[in-house]
Design a protein around this motif. Structure first.
Motif, PDB file in Angstrom:
ATOM      1  N   UNK A 131       5.594  -9.606 -14.407  1.00 13.23           N
ATOM      2  CA  UNK A 131       5.792 -10.479 -15.220  1.00 13.23           C
ATOM      3  C   UNK A 131       6.916  -9.572 -16.027  1.00 13.23           C
ATOM      4  N   UNK A 132       7.616  -8.742 -15.842  1.00 11.24           N
ATOM      5  CA  UNK A 132       8.633  -8.057 -15.143  1.00 11.24           C
ATOM      6  C   UNK A 132      10.179  -9.230 -15.128  1.00 11.24           C
ATOM      7  N   UNK A 133      11.256  -8.299 -16.310  1.00  9.09           N
ATOM      8  CA  UNK A 133      12.558  -9.029 -15.830  1.00  9.09           C
ATOM      9  C   UNK A 133      13.052  -7.663 -15.806  1.00  9.09           C
ATOM     10  N   UNK A 134      14.568  -7.983 -15.726  1.00  2.00           N
ATOM     11  CA  UNK A 134      16.034  -6.719 -15.361  1.00  2.00           C
ATOM     12  C   UNK A 134      14.939  -6.507 -14.121  1.00  2.00           C
ATOM     13  N   UNK A 135      14.479  -6.935 -12.964  1.00  2.00           N
ATOM     14  CA  UNK A 135      13.590  -6.623 -11.835  1.00  2.00           C
ATOM     15  C   UNK A 135      14.979  -5.829 -10.506  1.00  2.00           C
ATOM     16  N   UNK A 136      14.831  -4.720 -10.260  1.00  2.00           N
ATOM     17  CA  UNK A 136      15.501  -4.301  -9.180  1.00  2.00           C
ATOM     18  C   UNK A 136      14.104  -3.638  -7.559  1.00  2.00           C
ATOM     19  N   UNK A 137      14.969  -5.168  -7.068  1.00  2.00           N
ATOM     20  CA  UNK A 137      13.977  -5.030  -6.168  1.00  2.00           C
ATOM     21  C   UNK A 137      13.614  -3.380  -5.907  1.00  2.00           C
ATOM     22  N   UNK A 183      19.760  -9.228  -3.631  1.00  3.42           N
ATOM     23  CA  UNK A 183      18.641  -9.117  -3.122  1.00  3.42           C
ATOM     24  C   UNK A 183      17.870  -8.685  -2.785  1.00  3.42           C
ATOM     25  N   UNK A 184      18.825  -7.831  -1.638  1.00  2.00           N
ATOM     26  CA  UNK A 184      18.074  -5.824  -1.241  1.00  2.00           C
ATOM     27  C   UNK A 184      15.421  -6.884  -0.903  1.00  2.00           C
ATOM     28  N   UNK A 185      15.856  -8.041   0.133  1.00  2.00           N
ATOM     29  CA  UNK A 185      13.981  -7.843   0.394  1.00  2.00           C
ATOM     30  C   UNK A 185      13.498  -6.606   1.263  1.00  2.00           C
ATOM     31  N   UNK A 238       7.086  -5.647   5.373  1.00  2.00           N
ATOM     32  CA  UNK A 238       5.924  -4.738   5.933  1.00  2.00           C
ATOM     33  C   UNK A 238       4.929  -5.622   6.248  1.00  2.00           C
ATOM     34  N   UNK A 239       3.891  -5.301   7.602  1.00  4.98           N
ATOM     35  CA  UNK A 239       2.621  -6.029   7.926  1.00  4.98           C
ATOM     36  C   UNK A 239       1.926  -5.377   7.452  1.00  4.98           C
ATOM     37  N   UNK A 240       1.355  -6.928   7.168  1.00  5.11           N
ATOM     38  CA  UNK A 240      -0.334  -6.777   6.437  1.00  5.11           C
ATOM     39  C   UNK A 240      -1.593  -6.434   7.928  1.00  5.11           C
ATOM     40  N   UNK A 241      -2.951  -5.661   6.881  1.00  5.20           N
ATOM     41  CA  UNK A 241      -4.362  -5.672   7.947  1.00  5.20           C
ATOM     42  C   UNK A 241      -4.366  -7.009   9.050  1.00  5.20           C
ATOM     43  N   UNK A 242      -3.602  -8.036   8.419  1.00  3.43           N
ATOM     44  CA  UNK A 242      -3.949  -8.833   9.174  1.00  3.43           C
ATOM     45  C   UNK A 242      -3.252  -9.778  10.078  1.00  3.43           C
ATOM     46  N   UNK A 243      -2.123  -8.645   9.759  1.00  2.00           N
ATOM     47  CA  UNK A 243      -1.045  -9.576  10.652  1.00  2.00           C
ATOM     48  C   UNK A 243       0.091 -10.145  10.065  1.00  2.00           C
ATOM     49  N   UNK A 244      -0.303 -10.737   8.786  1.00  2.00           N
ATOM     50  CA  UNK A 244       1.058 -11.834   8.812  1.00  2.00           C
ATOM     51  C   UNK A 244       1.988 -10.453   8.385  1.00  2.00           C
ATOM     52  N   UNK A 245       3.040 -10.866   8.427  1.00  2.00           N
ATOM     53  CA  UNK A 245       4.658 -10.417   7.713  1.00  2.00           C
ATOM     54  C   UNK A 245       5.022 -11.171   6.183  1.00  2.00           C
ATOM     55  N   UNK A 246       5.191  -9.941   5.518  1.00  2.00           N
ATOM     56  CA  UNK A 246       5.624 -10.279   4.011  1.00  2.00           C
ATOM     57  C   UNK A 246       6.639  -9.614   4.058  1.00  2.00           C
ATOM     58  N   UNK A 247       7.433 -10.710   2.876  1.00  2.00           N
ATOM     59  CA  UNK A 247       8.779 -10.042   2.842  1.00  2.00           C
ATOM     60  C   UNK A 247       8.625 -10.596   1.513  1.00  2.00           C
ATOM     61  N   UNK A 248       9.431  -9.559   0.179  1.00  2.00           N
ATOM     62  CA  UNK A 248       9.709  -9.783  -1.166  1.00  2.00           C
ATOM     63  C   UNK A 248      10.898  -9.410  -1.164  1.00  2.00           C
ATOM     64  N   UNK A 249      11.561 -10.828  -2.246  1.00  2.00           N
ATOM     65  CA  UNK A 249      12.789  -9.796  -2.652  1.00  2.00           C
ATOM     66  C   UNK A 249      12.719 -11.126  -3.814  1.00  2.00           C
ATOM     67  N   UNK A 250      14.222 -10.769  -4.597  1.00  2.00           N
ATOM     68  CA  UNK A 250      14.890 -11.890  -5.902  1.00  2.00           C
ATOM     69  C   UNK A 250      16.085 -12.360  -5.033  1.00  2.00           C
TER      70      UNK A 250
END
Length: 344
Positions: free
Chosen positions: A81-87, A33-35, A38-50
């Protein structure tokens, strides 16, 4: 892309032994899953994960506009559009762009397997992303992957701590160059302080690939000459299979977020922090600052990630695959007042 304002559904709170609450970001199934955070320039907190690792079919993104208290329901990043993704990792660059890294598992050819590291950029705080691009590396291995943010040396030069090499990528010339004295730090965090000091989370003098019998232990490295020479810190705890995180606060302090393992380094049981207030020379406190301790094993490989949210608060991201967690397995986010670090 993330659209609308739908928020993640609420469940029973996930609290630790100290009463600290971990907020649910998004449900997951299992695997790598490995999230990333980061904190964006506008202050939003972003999370990306599988949602489900081991070669995921998509990368999901969620955001919080209130410092991690509420989260938008995670959605697929349509441009990938990739698959077989390692975060991989998220990095907010100095000009406000956001860099997203990941790797793709490639089929075995003549008994050779490899991962292809890829990236894309966002110029609108993670709402949309550029076309994806591969790093120009010809001798890819199964360990050419990166789980840590890059270190921005200049607008076009990034230190990339891949597992099998530590290099500098020149985005203007689309070229790869040696970093510092050429050693491989491994898939560990490296940060650049306001004084120009580099601090690496490398547990050994040079990382073996794949991980072998521990040797030449240094428990962190520090350089004041751009990476040409390094001094052992002998300060960081056991690295483990899931690593740890290292960030620089706005006031110049360095914060290491790490996993507290069980007896014999078996399993994750808590996340804690130590800090340096002198540019990485010394680290403390003697009793580390506990971020989250649920009083049970945290299932999976948590890969804790921390970021400074504002002048008074840090946020730490992790995941737990324990089916007994309230609401089931998920990515979670917990806030830590900086005053706790000051007291420490």
């Amino acid at each position: 892309m993330v659209h609308g304002s739908a928020m993640a559904s609420s469940t029973a709170p996930y609290k630790d032994l100290n009463g600290f609450e971990a907020v649910r970001v998004g449900d997951v199934i299992g695997g790598h899953v490995h999230p990333s955070l980061c904190v964006a320039a506008n202050g939003d907190v972003l999370v990306v994960f599988n949602r489900e690792g081991g070669g995921g079919k998509e990368l999901l993104i969620s955001r919080s506009s209130d410092g991690g208290t509420n989260w938008v329901v995670p959605e697929k990043i349509a441009e990938i559009t990739d698959d077989s993704i390692y975060p991989g990792s998220l990095t907010t660059l100095q000009d406000g762009r956001i860099l997203l890294n990941w790797s793709c598992y490639r089929p075995s050819v003549n008994d050779r397997q490899w991962r292809e590291p890829r990236f894309c950029l966002s110029e609108d705080n993670g709402e949309t992303w550029s076309d994806t691009k591969s790093y120009p590396i010809s001798d890819l291995t199964d360990y050419t992957c990166m789980r840590q943010p890059v270190v921005e040396l200049s607008p076009n030069r990034w230190i990339c701590p891949f597992y099998d090499r530590t290099v500098v990528y020149d985005s203007a010339g689309n070229s790869i160059h040696p970093f510092g004295d050429g050693r491989n730090h491994g898939m560990v965090p490296i940060v650049l302080t306001g004084t120009g000091t580099l601090v690496s989370g490398a547990p050994q003098t040079e990382a073996p690939v794949p991980v072998g019998v521990p040797g030449n232990m240094v428990y962190g490295l520090r350089s004041t000459d751009g990476g040409e020479g390094w001094d052992a810190l002998d300060a960081f705890p056991h690295f483990g299979v899931a690593g740890y995180d290292l960030i620089v606060l706005q006031n110049g302090w360095l914060v290491l977020t790490y996993i507290v393992y069980g007896i014999g380094h078996d399993g994750e049981y808590a996340y804690s922090m130590i800090i340096s207030k002198d540019d990485g020379v010394t680290w403390g406190p003697a009793v580390p600052i506990e971020v989250f301790n649920p009083g049970k094993r945290i299932m999976g490989r948590g890969w804790p990630r921390s970021a400074q949210l504002d002048d008074s608060t840090l946020g730490t991201l992790f995941y737990d695959l324990d089916p007994e967690v309230p609401g089931g397995p998920a990515v979670f986010f917990v806030r830590t007042p900086i005053s706790r670090l000051e007291a420490g």
